[in-house]
Design a protein around this motif. Structure first.
Motif, mmCIF file in Angstrom:
data_model
loop_
_atom_site.group_PDB
_atom_site.id
_atom_site.type_symbol
_atom_site.label_atom_id
_atom_site.label_comp_id
_atom_site.label_asym_id
_atom_site.label_seq_id
_atom_site.Cartn_x
_atom_site.Cartn_y
_atom_site.Cartn_z
ATOM 1 N N GLN A 3 21.335 14.317 6.117
ATOM 2 C CA GLN A 3 20.701 13.082 5.668
ATOM 3 C C GLN A 3 19.304 13.374 5.158
ATOM 4 O OE1 GLN A 3 20.986 10.229 8.993
ATOM 5 N NE2 GLN A 3 22.352 9.036 7.690
ATOM 6 N N LEU A 4 18.969 12.734 4.055
ATOM 7 C CA LEU A 4 17.610 12.742 3.524
ATOM 8 C C LEU A 4 17.158 11.287 3.476
ATOM 9 C CD1 LEU A 4 18.007 15.177 0.483
ATOM 10 C CD2 LEU A 4 17.218 15.735 2.789
ATOM 11 N N VAL A 5 16.067 10.983 4.136
ATOM 12 C CA VAL A 5 15.606 9.600 4.220
ATOM 13 C C VAL A 5 14.197 9.522 3.652
ATOM 14 C CG1 VAL A 5 15.135 7.649 5.719
ATOM 15 C CG2 VAL A 5 17.042 9.188 6.245
ATOM 16 N N GLU A 6 14.080 8.801 2.544
ATOM 17 C CA GLU A 6 12.774 8.596 1.929
ATOM 18 C C GLU A 6 12.083 7.383 2.535
ATOM 19 O OE1 GLU A 6 15.524 9.804 -1.619
ATOM 20 O OE2 GLU A 6 15.611 8.501 0.132
ATOM 21 N N SER A 7 10.771 7.427 2.550
ATOM 22 C CA SER A 7 9.973 6.288 2.998
ATOM 23 C C SER A 7 8.633 6.331 2.288
ATOM 24 C CB SER A 7 9.780 6.325 4.519
ATOM 25 O OG SER A 7 9.093 7.502 4.905
ATOM 26 N N GLY A 8 7.889 5.245 2.415
ATOM 27 C CA GLY A 8 6.537 5.210 1.872
ATOM 28 C C GLY A 8 6.381 4.457 0.569
ATOM 29 N N GLY A 9 7.486 3.990 0.007
ATOM 30 C CA GLY A 9 7.374 3.226 -1.221
ATOM 31 C C GLY A 9 6.771 1.855 -0.967
ATOM 32 N N GLY A 10 6.472 1.171 -2.052
ATOM 33 C CA GLY A 10 5.906 -0.166 -1.918
ATOM 34 C C GLY A 10 5.307 -0.643 -3.211
ATOM 35 N N GLY A 16 -4.070 2.804 -7.715
ATOM 36 C CA GLY A 16 -3.914 3.015 -6.288
ATOM 37 C C GLY A 16 -3.095 4.249 -5.962
ATOM 38 N N SER A 17 -2.828 4.411 -4.677
ATOM 39 C CA SER A 17 -2.126 5.600 -4.187
ATOM 40 C C SER A 17 -1.000 5.210 -3.239
ATOM 41 C CB SER A 17 -3.091 6.524 -3.440
ATOM 42 O OG SER A 17 -4.129 6.986 -4.271
ATOM 43 N N VAL A 79 9.312 16.649 3.339
ATOM 44 C CA VAL A 79 8.589 16.920 2.103
ATOM 45 C C VAL A 79 7.926 15.621 1.683
ATOM 46 C CG1 VAL A 79 10.621 16.470 0.663
ATOM 47 C CG2 VAL A 79 8.741 17.867 -0.221
ATOM 48 N N SER A 80 6.721 15.728 1.197
ATOM 49 C CA SER A 80 5.975 14.546 0.811
ATOM 50 C C SER A 80 5.615 14.603 -0.659
ATOM 51 C CB SER A 80 4.703 14.424 1.659
ATOM 52 O OG SER A 80 3.846 15.527 1.426
ATOM 53 N N LEU A 81 5.294 13.445 -1.187
ATOM 54 C CA LEU A 81 4.795 13.332 -2.549
ATOM 55 C C LEU A 81 3.606 12.397 -2.512
ATOM 56 C CD1 LEU A 81 5.350 14.213 -5.499
ATOM 57 C CD2 LEU A 81 6.507 12.009 -5.797
ATOM 58 N N GLN A 82 2.424 12.951 -2.617
ATOM 59 C CA GLN A 82 1.206 12.150 -2.676
ATOM 60 C C GLN A 82 0.993 11.724 -4.120
ATOM 61 O OE1 GLN A 82 -0.956 11.134 -0.162
ATOM 62 N NE2 GLN A 82 -1.907 9.936 -1.784
ATOM 63 N N MET A 83 0.908 10.432 -4.324
ATOM 64 C CA MET A 83 0.794 9.898 -5.679
ATOM 65 C C MET A 83 -0.520 9.145 -5.797
ATOM 66 S SD MET A 83 4.713 8.592 -6.285
ATOM 67 C CE MET A 83 4.528 7.197 -5.181
ATOM 68 N N ASN A 84 -1.410 9.647 -6.611
ATOM 69 C CA ASN A 84 -2.711 9.034 -6.846
ATOM 70 C C ASN A 84 -2.810 8.519 -8.275
ATOM 71 O OD1 ASN A 84 -3.498 9.831 -4.214
ATOM 72 N ND2 ASN A 84 -4.224 11.806 -4.971
ATOM 73 N N SER A 85 -3.791 7.690 -8.504
ATOM 74 C CA SER A 85 -4.028 7.133 -9.850
ATOM 75 C C SER A 85 -2.731 6.597 -10.448
ATOM 76 C CB SER A 85 -4.633 8.205 -10.767
ATOM 77 O OG SER A 85 -5.832 8.706 -10.239
ATOM 78 N N TRP A 114 21.160 14.216 -1.654
ATOM 79 C CA TRP A 114 20.229 13.223 -2.193
ATOM 80 C C TRP A 114 19.915 12.186 -1.127
ATOM 81 C CZ3 TRP A 114 18.362 13.044 -7.293
ATOM 82 C CH2 TRP A 114 18.900 13.992 -8.167
ATOM 83 N N GLY A 115 18.690 11.688 -1.194
ATOM 84 C CA GLY A 115 18.348 10.546 -0.375
ATOM 85 C C GLY A 115 18.766 9.256 -1.052
ATOM 86 N N GLN A 116 18.536 8.156 -0.371
ATOM 87 C CA GLN A 116 18.968 6.846 -0.880
ATOM 88 C C GLN A 116 17.946 6.223 -1.822
ATOM 89 O OE1 GLN A 116 17.449 7.257 1.971
ATOM 90 N NE2 GLN A 116 15.896 5.631 1.943
ATOM 91 N N GLY A 117 16.747 6.763 -1.828
ATOM 92 C CA GLY A 117 15.712 6.278 -2.731
ATOM 93 C C GLY A 117 14.755 5.294 -2.073
ATOM 94 N N THR A 118 13.542 5.252 -2.600
ATOM 95 C CA THR A 118 12.543 4.292 -2.150
ATOM 96 C C THR A 118 11.852 3.722 -3.384
ATOM 97 O OG1 THR A 118 10.639 3.949 -0.679
ATOM 98 C CG2 THR A 118 10.722 6.048 -1.844
ATOM 99 N N GLN A 119 11.656 2.417 -3.384
ATOM 100 C CA GLN A 119 11.114 1.722 -4.555
ATOM 101 C C GLN A 119 9.596 1.844 -4.590
ATOM 102 O OE1 GLN A 119 12.731 -0.198 -7.157
ATOM 103 N NE2 GLN A 119 10.657 -0.058 -8.019
ATOM 104 N N VAL A 120 9.082 2.218 -5.733
ATOM 105 C CA VAL A 120 7.649 2.218 -5.998
ATOM 106 C C VAL A 120 7.395 1.274 -7.160
ATOM 107 C CG1 VAL A 120 5.697 3.580 -6.835
ATOM 108 C CG2 VAL A 120 7.267 4.544 -5.134
ATOM 109 N N THR A 121 6.536 0.305 -6.951
ATOM 110 C CA THR A 121 6.193 -0.660 -7.987
ATOM 111 C C THR A 121 4.683 -0.666 -8.164
ATOM 112 O OG1 THR A 121 8.092 -2.038 -7.399
ATOM 113 C CG2 THR A 121 6.383 -3.039 -8.761
ATOM 114 N N VAL A 122 4.251 -0.418 -9.384
ATOM 115 C CA VAL A 122 2.831 -0.381 -9.697
ATOM 116 C C VAL A 122 2.521 -1.548 -10.630
ATOM 117 C CG1 VAL A 122 0.918 0.998 -10.565
ATOM 118 C CG2 VAL A 122 2.892 2.128 -9.498
ATOM 119 N N SER A 123 1.663 -2.432 -10.181
ATOM 120 C CA SER A 123 1.322 -3.607 -10.983
ATOM 121 C C SER A 123 0.073 -3.320 -11.817
ATOM 122 C CB SER A 123 1.075 -4.801 -10.082
ATOM 123 O OG SER A 123 -0.028 -4.565 -9.234
ATOM 124 N N SER A 124 0.027 -3.948 -12.974
ATOM 125 C CA SER A 124 -1.103 -3.721 -13.886
ATOM 126 C C SER A 124 -2.238 -4.693 -13.608
ATOM 127 C CB SER A 124 -0.637 -3.845 -15.332
ATOM 128 O OG SER A 124 -0.061 -5.110 -15.549
#
Length: 124
Positions: A3-10, A16-17, A79-85, A114-124
């Motif tokens: 199992q691969l479980v993603e988290s941290g989306g939003g 932002g980051s 494994v992590s993915l730090q996302m800035n800017s 594969w993991g199930q995915g996590t949603q990332v939404t960036v508003s303008s």
């Protein structure tokens, strides 16, 4: 069972980051190449970043270079993915994937899990 479980989306405003995590069970990440992919609405899934199992080399797609950082924690088997800017164009479902290959990291069919995915939404 692997199992691969993603988290941290939003939801985050542009500039932002977020930090995504992928926790693995049933598989030792150190033995595999690990990648983050993303799929935006109406678009094909694309590779974002990869850590090679062969030599630990790290790759980023051009659009995220200088903004995203991939890292593995073998002790935690994550494994992590730090996302800035973050930009609205980064809005997508983000997936982690692991595969036994030592090249062709953009070939999605080569990945074993594969993991199930996590949603990332960036508003303008």
């Amino acid at each position: 069972e692997v199992q691969l479980v993603e988290s941290g989306g939003g939801l985050v405003q542009a500039g932002g980051s977020l930090r995504l995590s992928c926790e693995a069970s049933g598989v030792t990440l150190d033995d595999y190449s690990i990648s983050w992919f993303r799929q935006a609405p109406g678009k094909e899934r694309e590779g974002v970043s990869c850590i090679s199992s062969a030599d630990g080399s790290i790759y980023y797609t051009d659009s995220v270079k200088g903004r995203f950082t991939i890292a593995s924690d073998n002790a935690k088997n994550t494994v992590s993915l730090q996302m800035n800017s973050l930009e609205p164009e980064d809005t997508a479902v983000y997936y982690c994937a692991v595969g036994a290959m030592s090249s062709n990291y953009d070939v999605q069919s080569l990945y074993d899990y594969w993991g199930q995915g996590t949603q990332v939404t960036v508003s303008s």
